[in-house]
Each structure stands twice: as C-alpha cells, then as structure tokens.
Design a protein around this motif. Structure first.
Motif, short mmCIF file in Angstrom:
data_model
loop_
_atom_site.label_atom_id
_atom_site.label_comp_id
_atom_site.label_asym_id
_atom_site.label_seq_id
_atom_site.Cartn_x
_atom_site.Cartn_y
_atom_site.Cartn_z
N GLY A 1 0.67 -1.09 0.04
CA GLY A 1 0.17 0.06 -0.03
C GLY A 1 0.93 1.36 0.05
O GLY A 1 0.24 2.49 0.29
N LYS A 2 2.07 1.11 0.00
CA LYS A 2 3.00 2.34 -0.17
C LYS A 2 3.53 2.43 -1.50
O LYS A 2 3.90 1.56 -2.23
CB LYS A 2 4.31 2.27 0.73
N LYS A 3 3.25 3.76 -2.03
CA LYS A 3 3.56 4.15 -3.42
C LYS A 3 5.15 4.42 -3.68
O LYS A 3 5.68 5.22 -2.81
CB LYS A 3 2.55 5.14 -3.99
N TYR A 4 5.43 3.76 -4.51
CA TYR A 4 7.08 4.11 -5.13
C TYR A 4 6.94 4.69 -6.50
O TYR A 4 6.75 3.71 -7.36
CB TYR A 4 7.88 3.01 -4.91
N ILE A 5 7.15 6.09 -6.71
CA ILE A 5 7.17 6.25 -8.26
C ILE A 5 8.36 5.96 -8.97
O ILE A 5 9.68 6.49 -8.71
CB ILE A 5 6.99 7.85 -8.14
N ILE A 6 8.35 5.39 -10.00
CA ILE A 6 9.39 5.11 -10.97
C ILE A 6 9.41 5.95 -11.95
O ILE A 6 10.20 6.45 -12.30
CB ILE A 6 9.06 3.43 -11.56
N ASN A 7 8.23 6.12 -12.58
CA ASN A 7 8.14 7.04 -13.68
C ASN A 7 6.84 8.14 -13.30
O ASN A 7 5.79 7.35 -12.63
CB ASN A 7 8.05 6.72 -15.14
N ASN A 8 6.67 9.17 -14.00
CA ASN A 8 5.62 10.08 -13.77
C ASN A 8 4.41 9.39 -14.33
O ASN A 8 4.34 9.40 -15.57
CB ASN A 8 5.87 11.24 -14.25
N LEU A 9 3.42 9.20 -13.66
CA LEU A 9 2.19 8.47 -14.12
C LEU A 9 1.40 9.49 -15.08
O LEU A 9 0.92 9.30 -16.01
CB LEU A 9 1.44 8.11 -12.76
N ASN A 10 1.49 10.82 -14.65
CA ASN A 10 0.59 11.83 -15.57
C ASN A 10 1.54 12.29 -16.69
O ASN A 10 0.95 13.08 -17.54
CB ASN A 10 0.22 12.87 -14.80
N GLN A 11 2.79 11.98 -17.04
CA GLN A 11 3.30 12.35 -18.17
C GLN A 11 3.21 11.68 -19.24
O GLN A 11 3.04 10.34 -19.33
CB GLN A 11 5.08 12.01 -17.80
N ALA A 12 2.76 12.66 -20.42
CA ALA A 12 2.04 11.82 -21.65
C ALA A 12 3.20 11.49 -22.13
O ALA A 12 4.35 11.67 -22.22
CB ALA A 12 1.41 13.19 -22.39
N ASP A 13 2.87 10.32 -23.14
CA ASP A 13 3.76 9.89 -24.18
C ASP A 13 3.89 10.64 -25.50
O ASP A 13 2.87 10.88 -26.20
CB ASP A 13 3.27 8.69 -24.67
N ILE A 14 5.00 11.58 -25.59
CA ILE A 14 5.00 12.56 -26.42
C ILE A 14 5.71 12.08 -27.88
O ILE A 14 6.04 13.10 -28.75
CB ILE A 14 5.71 13.99 -25.95
N ARG A 15 6.19 10.78 -27.92
CA ARG A 15 6.82 10.47 -28.91
C ARG A 15 5.98 10.38 -30.56
O ARG A 15 4.95 10.41 -30.16
CB ARG A 15 7.35 8.96 -28.88
N GLY A 16 6.78 10.68 -31.46
CA GLY A 16 5.93 10.86 -32.60
C GLY A 16 6.80 11.92 -33.54
O GLY A 16 7.86 12.27 -33.16
N THR A 17 6.12 12.04 -34.45
CA THR A 17 6.73 12.95 -35.96
C THR A 17 5.99 14.38 -35.83
O THR A 17 4.62 14.51 -35.89
CB THR A 17 6.62 12.55 -36.98
N TYR A 18 6.63 15.57 -35.55
CA TYR A 18 5.92 16.99 -35.38
C TYR A 18 6.58 17.81 -36.71
O TYR A 18 7.70 17.47 -37.22
CB TYR A 18 6.57 17.83 -34.17
N ASN A 19 5.58 18.68 -37.21
CA ASN A 19 6.18 19.66 -38.06
C ASN A 19 6.54 20.92 -37.00
O ASN A 19 5.71 21.53 -36.49
CB ASN A 19 4.88 20.26 -38.77
N LEU A 20 7.85 21.05 -37.25
CA LEU A 20 8.46 22.27 -36.60
C LEU A 20 8.41 23.60 -37.27
O LEU A 20 9.17 23.49 -38.48
CB LEU A 20 10.06 21.94 -36.13
#
Length: 1013
Positions: A423-442
């Motif tokens: 019942g004790k939480k250990y944060i490994i990675n940000n649960l709320n961090q979105a997956d931003i991977r992809g291709t973007y027009n810059l």
C-alpha cells in the motif's frame, strides 16, 4: 447491495487488523487515518490467467479489499483513473542476497597455502565451517535502499533472501523492497532452507571437491536424524538442532549446472526430500532428466554474450558447445515450459540488473509464453514459498503489492510508472507524463523543419531536421509539460545556439525563443504522426520463435543428435578374438540381439539384422580400463587421511569428450577411481562408455570398489603446501589403516549388538557413519580395494595389515615393483594392474621395469594393463602389445590384459570381457591385427549400440565443421548488428591424474569452464 455489504464488512475487518498498536513508540503525533485508495478503469491482471478489463482495485491500509467492476468506492478514498493503463501483481524474486552481509571468501587454497584441518568456529557448533544451518537471514538482514530501488524499478516488490555462504546456508527470509525499518520489511523468517555444493568462506580443508560436499551433506542428514532420536543424550550441537528445525521448510538447492542439479536431486531422493533447484540456464540440454527430477526450478536469464570470432585464431578457442549454448540459452525457459517443468524466474546471475527485461523479452521471443512468464514471477514463487495468500496475485485479502504500467508488461515500449508495496507508493516514472513520441512539423518564424521524438516514453530521444536536411540532436529538458530545446543550426559556428522554450498544448508544443543570431522568435511543433507502438503479441498470435536447432547428447562437439540405441547386429567373416577358452576363431560370425551376444559361429543369418562385413578384420571384446580418471568433475577429496565416504558416482561427467576419444580407441568400460591424495580414498565408479547417456545409463552399480593409496602422495610429500594433515610418514600411513579398520570392527559390533536386541525400547541407536560403512563393506567382502602402489616395502606392509585384520586387497594398481613381490601377491590373492612401461617420473618408480606385467602373469598373478591417463587409454591395445615384446607373452594373453583380465579383476567377467554367448555385446571391430600400432576401430559397440564408427566419425567431423561455420557467421552478424561480443579466452581442458587436487593447478594449466563451475 449485497456486494456493497460484503465490501463494507471487509473494510471493517481490515480496520481491526491494521489498527493494532505497534511495539515501537512514536516520537510525535499518531496519525491513524485509514489509507484508502481506488484505481479505476484499469486492465487488472488478478493473476497470470485472470484478467479484468475496466476494473477497479480497492486497497486499505496496504491490503486489497476489493477487485472487480462497479465497486462502491467509500468516502474519503483517493481515486486514480487508470484508463488505458494496466495493473499487474508486483514481481517476486526467489534468489537474492538483498540485505545480507558480504561473504568474505577465503583466499588461496593452492600451493603454499597453510592447511586448516579443524573448524575455527567458536561455540557448540558442528565440526565443519561449511555447515551453517543456524544462520538466519532474518537476523542478518538490513535494509539497503539503493539495491531495493534498483529492484523496485524492475517491478519487484518481494524477494527471498539468504546468506550465500556455505554448503548448508541456513534459513531464508521473505522481505519486501520497501524503505521502512527491518521490522516492517521482513515478511516472514524463516521461510526456506538453503543448500549448495560450495563451502563458501570456510577455510577448512574438507571438503575440497564436489563429491566431498555431497558426502558431507549426506552425513549431515544421517547425523541430524541420529541427533534428533538419540544424539542429544551424547552431545549438544547447535548446528544439528538448527538443521532439524529447517526440515519442514521449502529447501532451495543452488546448482551450478545441469549435472550439479541432478546430483542434488540424487541426494534429495536418498533422504526423501524434494528440493527446489536454483538452476544455471543450461537445463534444456538434459530436459528429460531435469523433468524426471520432479522439483521446481529457479531459472536465471543469464544468456551468454557472443564471442568475437572475426579473428580465425580467436575462433579456434571457442568450443562448439559454447557456440551452441550462446544460440540456445534464450530458449531454455521455453523448453522447460514445453516439457511441463515447474519453474520460476529470477534476476540473479545477471551482470547488471538492467539486463533483466531485455533478457526476459528475449526469452519470450524464443518461445516462452507471456502467461508463463508472468506466472513464473508472481503466483508460482508465492506458491512455492507457501505465501500465495499474501503475495503473487491481486485477489481480495492479499497485500497491495502491484505495479502500474503503460501497457503490456512484456512490451519493449512499456513503462512501469509506480510500484506499490503493501500500500505504499514508489514512483518509478511520472504517471501523468504523456507519451510525446512521434513526428512533429516544426516551424519557427525564419525556418521550418521536422522534430522527431523517439526512444522510450520515460526517456525520449530528440532529433531536428531543418530545411537544409542537416540532422541535429538538440539538448532537451522536458518536465511537467514544459520543454526547452537548445541546438546549433550551423556546425561551423558551434557557439551560435538557438534556444527554444515552450509548453505542451493539446498534442503539440508552442512557445518562444531566440535564434542563434539573437533574434526573438515564436515556434510551434504540430503533431503529424504519433509513434507506432509495437504491441507485444498475445501468446496465440506470436511470431514463431527463432530456430535454434536441437541439443546434442552430450552437449559438445561430436555429440549425438539422438542417443544411440541397441540394434540387432550380425558381424560376418571376422577373425574373432574371444579372450576365452575358444581362443581365436577365423572367418566367424557374431550375432548381437537385445544388447547381448546371441550366437557365435559360421554362416549365421538373422532377419532384420544390420549386417557388418568383417572380412579381413578382427573382432575383439571391448577394451576395459581398470584405472581411469576420465569423465569426472573431480578426483581427489584430500581434506582428510580417509575419504571412504565419498563416491565417484556422485561426480560423473557424461559430457567429457574423452569418453568419445576412448571409444575411438576401442575402450568400452572404465573404472573411474578416486585419486591418491589420501591413504583411504573414495568409492569407485565403474561405467560403460555410453556416449550421450546420462549417469544412470553409464553406471554399473554392482561393481563396488574403493581406492587406497601408498607412497609419496598420501603423506603430501609433493603437495607444495605447509602440511599438517596426518599422516606425514610412511609409518603413519600404516597406522591410518590399522586405526580405521579397528574402528570399523567396533562400529560393526555396535550395530550388530543393537540389531540383535529383541526389544530396542530405550536403547540408543548407534550413529550412522558412512565412512565406516564403506570399511565394514570391505571387511565383509562386499566392497573391494584397488590400491595405488609402487614400492615393495609398502606393498608388503599393506598385505600384512590386511592379513592381520582379515580383509583382502583386490588389486594393486600401478604396482611398478610388483615383480619383486609377485609371490606374496599370489599368496594373498591380489591382482595387479600395471603400466606397460612407465618409469622414472618420480623417485618411487625408479625401480620400474617394462617386464613387470609379464613377470606377474608368469608367477600366476591376475594381471591387467591400465592407463591412469586420458591419452594412454586411447591406445591400450598397443600398451598390452608391449607385454609381447617385453616378456614374450602370447598375443592372446596380451589382449586378455585389457579385456577379460580387468573384467575378472572388477568381478564383472560373467557379464563382459570376452566374446561368449549371453554376455554383453561390448565389441570392437578392428581394421587390422588388434595389437598392431596400425590398428584402429571401425566400430566400437557397447551393449549392442554402435557408439563409434569410422564412417560415423567422418560424418560427425563434417557436421561439426559446418555447424561451427554457421555459428561463427551468426556471431559475426550479431556483433555487426550491435550485440556485445567478448574476446574468447584461451582454455585447455584439464586431464586428471592421480595426484591432482581441487584448486591446485599444474604450472601453465588453466581450469576449463566446467571445472570453474
């Protein structure tokens, strides 16, 4: 409503359980509010085989109080929406030393190292420092936050830890990987018992070999039983008390390879104990035997690295077995699953823990099902440790040990966000961090291009391509939807940096910045295409596993694709040397059926027989080597003056290439002897050379022999060590025999007296001593002595001792001064097994002569020629021929020295050693006169199965060459593809000799990989 009432009752019960007052006072205000959490809309793996879609997990005070759909969530609950994410039971590792003190192993053990004979351990403990059953992991354990964090990041919440020191290692403790105090982290102790064949930090001489470790364990089991029933009236022994206390716990036995595992299973069977085996990753090589062992396995994922074989000379240092193991090791877990062997997985034996998920996914790629993989890390270890009510699944009432992931746990793109432990939480990675991977027009005000974000969700990799098509790797900081990018657009101006800062909006980014020229700019990155996730396929739709071929039997070069089987054979028109009263039979036939010699004669025929043309060839019985040290993992247990308790059958190595080499020299049976490190050595193993078979296939259990020794070796005159072990003189050697056999007589009388009592009520049972058991067998002519001997005076001494104490010397082996005492040997009834013409290799053989075997024979001593050497055994027919040259022995009698005579010496002449109807079909078909230096076997047959043939050998050489070439190219391709490749070390296989002791190497000699294990 009914479901709500049940849930509220559960919450109430759990509140009572967890509201208990702790034994430790708190310096501050007590905050006893219930910790209520709900995780909704998740894919929940209740266990490996039960999955709940869009489910809710409810926990209170570290315990799961509900799992299902449409659960009523109590007021005050912290709710987390996990839509699109998954919850798995946290992982369990059954092989760990987490929280244990470092094992400080004793240095040295080689030449020049002082001996420690007795235990240095103070207190009322057992006699050997390698036995530590009183060690309790729960008492040694200390929290190690750095190591715990390393394991938590992999998804583990619970480990079974123990102190990896000794042959008996004491008890293990089940601990969580939380950062609390030891009192909170230790779940249960003791929870398991732990054994191995490694004596660890003990500096005591005994045991110095695997067979000694086996004997020590065997004796410990007997001592513990005696102590429980009668021994407490004789002595107080902390170690035996503790050993008995471990008997009801699951017992884990650490094995270093497949044969070590099977050796441990043999011990368990003797004492009706089913071990859990910690394997080494090579179990696929003997899958049938492993399955028959019946125990569950703890399987590591320690796959070997490829060898760098681009250099041809380097490649020559890599054996075919090593190449095939590199290729096949990733399929080990899949092979175990397919065979129905119960197993769990461990992160142990990896060079770094970061290899765990990479190697596990590779095992899945090679055929392990995801269901089995998850089971092997959760429910299976929990069940083995009898704590599946608390860990290993997410059922109601279990502890809240779980991990939250982005997707399929076995997907390479998966992210472990959180690891919850009770019942004790250990944060490994940000649960709320979105997956931003992809291709973007810059787009910037002055320039346009592409921004590509790849890598892992928790560790993205960035690349920019502007209008000039130059690829730029920017420096990026991204946290909590805020992003900054720094990069140089002109490589010729490295100090001119464009700086962009912004934030995530919707699926893209926008912000402002400054160009390399100092001009303010607005910028925007618009998502063009998100990254395409490679979802791990379900077990039913996976790609076929890579083809890794099949194991060989044995798993070395020249191994068999299938184990040889007995055939119906008809050997026609050969010159048959019977080594029997029939003498030599020209142009005769021999029919073999069901592994036996069925008929001998002329013009024989048989339906469905495989016909072998023996025209112009010579058929003899298989050669028998009375004195050999091949096919053994060790040969000397030299820790004490007597090692009568050790058994060479415990350390047979069926993978030894010398088995095949000696079949190529016509050898079909060998006596595998203990060495000559002590006056009373270990019990022999007589084996048929069944290449590809296992230990039980090879062993002839009816042949009961033991090795004794005289001379320089037993008093350690040549050991190079400051010696304190008794005896140190030849007079002392005599006293060892007198003392041990006198004790054996008294031991036998004690048992006879006990067994003869009509009522045993109240009478203490004698202590079982397996060393004295062997000596009693000698006194009763149930076990027979083969004695290493050279010098006349010592031979006379042992004959006198034997006559005075009423036992017989069956064989004097080496016996290089046998010609001086042949009359006394004949009178006593001792046989002689001699070298043909070895002499002058040390002082005590300076009187050796090549006429020795002939003189012994003419006096009437049953005489054989032996090898004591892996190379010489390949030409024992030529060694026997020397008796014709030196002494004028008839050719038929010379051949008997390596066929029927050693069979008689080993009391196996009714079964083998001559060509006679009804005997085992152990035969050699030679292409020339069998005593000629030009003779070589065309066929070597053991019990009707062809284990060697020149035709088969040519085929195997071609197969080995092709297989090596294929694997070399595969390793080169792996290296080219980016895989780690290590330079092959130079190794030379060690050929055992009488005086070799574990850990003491000849100058310039190295241990093989098997010996290092």
């Amino acid at each position: 409503m009914k479901k709500l009432i049940t849930l509220l009752i559960t919450l109430s019960v759990c509140s009572c359980i967890w509201a208990q007052t702790p034994t430790f006072p708190r310096n501050g205000v007590y905050d006893e509010r219930p910790e209520l959490y709900a995780f909704t809309n998740a894919t929940i793996y209740i266990d490996a085989r039960n999955v709940l879609e869009n489910g809710t997990l409810l926990i209170k005070n570290g315990v799961i109080v509900g799992v299902g759909k449409d659960l009523q969530i109590p007021n005050g609950t912290v709710v987390t929406d996990l839509k699109g994410k998954r919850i798995y039971p946290a992982l369990i590792d059954m092989e760990s030393d987490y929280g244990m003190p470092e094992v400080k192993r004793t240095q040295g053990g080689g030449r020049g190292t002082p001996q420690q004979i007795e235990s240095n351990k103070k207190g009322a403990y057992g006699w050997n420092q390698a036995l530590n059953p009183e060690t309790e992991a729960g008492k040694l354990f200390t929290v190690n936050n750095a190591k715990a964090d390393e394991m938590r990041k992999l998804g583990f919440a619970t480990v079974l830890t123990h102190h990896h020191d000794g042959i008996v290692r004491g008890s293990g403790a089940l601990v969580t990987l939380a950062t609390d105090s030891e009192n909170s982290v230790i779940v249960r102790s003791p929870v398991s018992a732990h054994l191995s064949f490694s004596k660890g930090s003990s500096g005591q001489q005994y045991p110095n070999s695997p067979m000694g470790a086996m004997a020590l364990l065997r004796q410990t089991y007997y001592d513990a039983e005696w102590y429980k029933n009668a021994g407490k009236n004789v002595e107080y022994n902390i170690s035996l008390d503790a050993f008995n206390a471990l008997s009801g716990l699951p017992t884990v036995f650490e094995a270093t390879d497949k044969w070590s595992l099977l050796r441990a299973d043999k011990l368990g069977d003797e004492f009706k104990t089913q071990y859990i085996f910690r394997g080494n990753g090579d179990e696929y090589q003997r899958i049938d035997e492993i399955k028959a062992a019946g125990g569950s396995l703890i399987v590591p994922l320690n796959f070997p690295a490829a060898f760098d074989v681009e250099d041809v000379w380097d490649a020559d240092n890599v054996s075919l077995a090593e190449m095939k193991h590199w290729e096949m090791a990733p399929a080990n877990a899949a092979a175990l699953e397919k065979a129905g062997v119960s197993f769990v997985l461990t992160s142990a034996l990896l060079k770094t823990k970061t290899e765990f998920w990479t190697n596990l996914r590779k095992a899945i790629e090679y055929g392990l099902s995801e269901t089995k993989a998850l089971e092997a890390l959760t429910t299976a270890p929990a069940q083995l440790l009898k704590c599946d009510d608390k860990v290993g699944s997410l059922k109601t009432g279990a502890w809240a040990n779980f991990i939250i992931t982005s997707g399929n746990l076995f997907n390479a793109d998966n992210v472990i966000y959180e690891n919850w432990i009770r019942g004790k939480k250990y944060i490994i990675n940000n649960l709320n961090q979105a997956d931003i991977r992809g291709t973007y027009n810059l787009s910037m005000e002055a320039e346009k291009g592409k921004l590509t974000i790849s890598g892992k969700p928790e560790k993205p990799e960035y690349q920019i391509v502007l209008s000039d098509t130059v690829k730029i790797t920017p420096k990026v900081t991204y946290l909590n939807d805020l992003i900054s990018l720094n990069f140089q657009t002109d490589r010729k101006a490295p100090n001119a940096t464009t700086r962009l800062t912004g934030y995530r909006e919707g699926t893209g980014f926008k912000g402002s910045g400054e160009t390399a020229k100092g001009t303010p700019t607005k910028w925007e990155a618009t998502l063009q295409e998100p990254i395409k996730l490679t979802e791990a396929r379900r077990d039913s739709t996976r790609k076929p596993a890579p083809n890794v071929g099949k194991p060989l039997f044995p798993f070395v070069g020249f191994g068999n694709a299938e184990k040889p089987k007995s055939e119906t054979l008809l050997i026609k028109n050969a010159t048959v040397w019977t080594s029997d009263d029939a003498g030599i039979l020209p142009n005769s036939d021999v029919l073999v059926e069901n592994g036996k010699i069925a008929r001998i004669g002329k013009n024989l025929s048989a339906a469905n027989a495989r016909v072998i043309d023996g025209t112009g060839k010579h058929l003899t019985p298989g050669i028998i080597d009375e004195h050999s040290h091949i096919a053994l993992f060790s040969i000397n247990e030299g820790g004490q003056s007597s090692s009568a308790e050790v058994r060479m059958s415990d350390v047979i190595n069926p993978d030894d290439i010398n088995i095949y080499r000696q079949l190529a020299g016509g050898v079909t049976m060998s006596q595998l002897l203990h060495g000559s490190a002590n006056s009373i050595g270990g019990q022999s193993a007589v084996v048929k050379l069944k290449w590809g078979g296992n230990v039980s296939d090879m062993l002839l259990p009816e042949a009961q022999f033991i090795k004794f020794a005289l001379g320089e070796n037993v008093k350690q005159a040549n050991s190079g060590n400051p010696t304190s072990r008794y005896p140190q003189t030849r007079m002392g050697v005599e006293q060892v025999f007198m003392d041990h056999f006198t004790r054996a007589r008294e031991y036998e009388r004690a048992w006879d007296s006990y067994n003869s009592m009509k009522t045993k009520i109240g009478m203490p049972v004698p202590r079982r001593d397996i060393e004295l058991d062997a000596l009693v067998e000698i006194l009763n002519a149930k076990r027979f002595i083969t004695c290493h001997s050279y010098v006349q005076s010592e031979i006379n001494m042992l004959l006198k001792v034997a006559d005075s104490l009423g036992f017989k010397i069956n064989t004097f082996t080496h016996i290089l001064e046998g010609y001086k005492v042949a009359d006394k040997m004949k009178k006593h009834g001792a046989a002689g097994s001699s070298f043909a013409d070895w002499w002058a290799y040390k002082m005590e053989v300076k009187d050796a002569i090549p006429y020795n075997a002939a003189i012994l024979t003419k006096v009437g001593v049953l005489t054989s020629i032996n090898s004591d050497d892996a190379e010489m055994a390949r030409r024992l027919n030529q060694e026997a021929a020397k008796a014709v040259e030196y002494g004028g022995i008839a050719e038929t009698e010379a051949l008997k020295m390596v066929t029927i005579n050693p069979a008689k010496i080993m009391h196996l002449d009714k079964r083998t050693g001559s060509i006679k109807t009804g005997k085992d079909a152990d035969l050699v078909l030679w292409n020339n006169h069998p005593l000629s230096i030009y003779a070589r076997p065309d066929y070597t047959i053991v019990e009707g199965a062809i284990y060697y043939s020149t035709e088969g050998d040519d085929k195997r050489r071609d197969e080995v060459e092709k297989e090596r070439a294929r694997l070399v190219q595969k390793m080169i391709s792996a290296k080219t593809g980016g895989a780690t490749a290590i330079r092959p070390p130079f190794r030379r296989q060690r050929m055992w000799h009488c005086e070799d002791v574990e850990g003491v190497m000849a100058e310039g000699e190295e241990q093989s990989e098997e010996e290092k294990k």
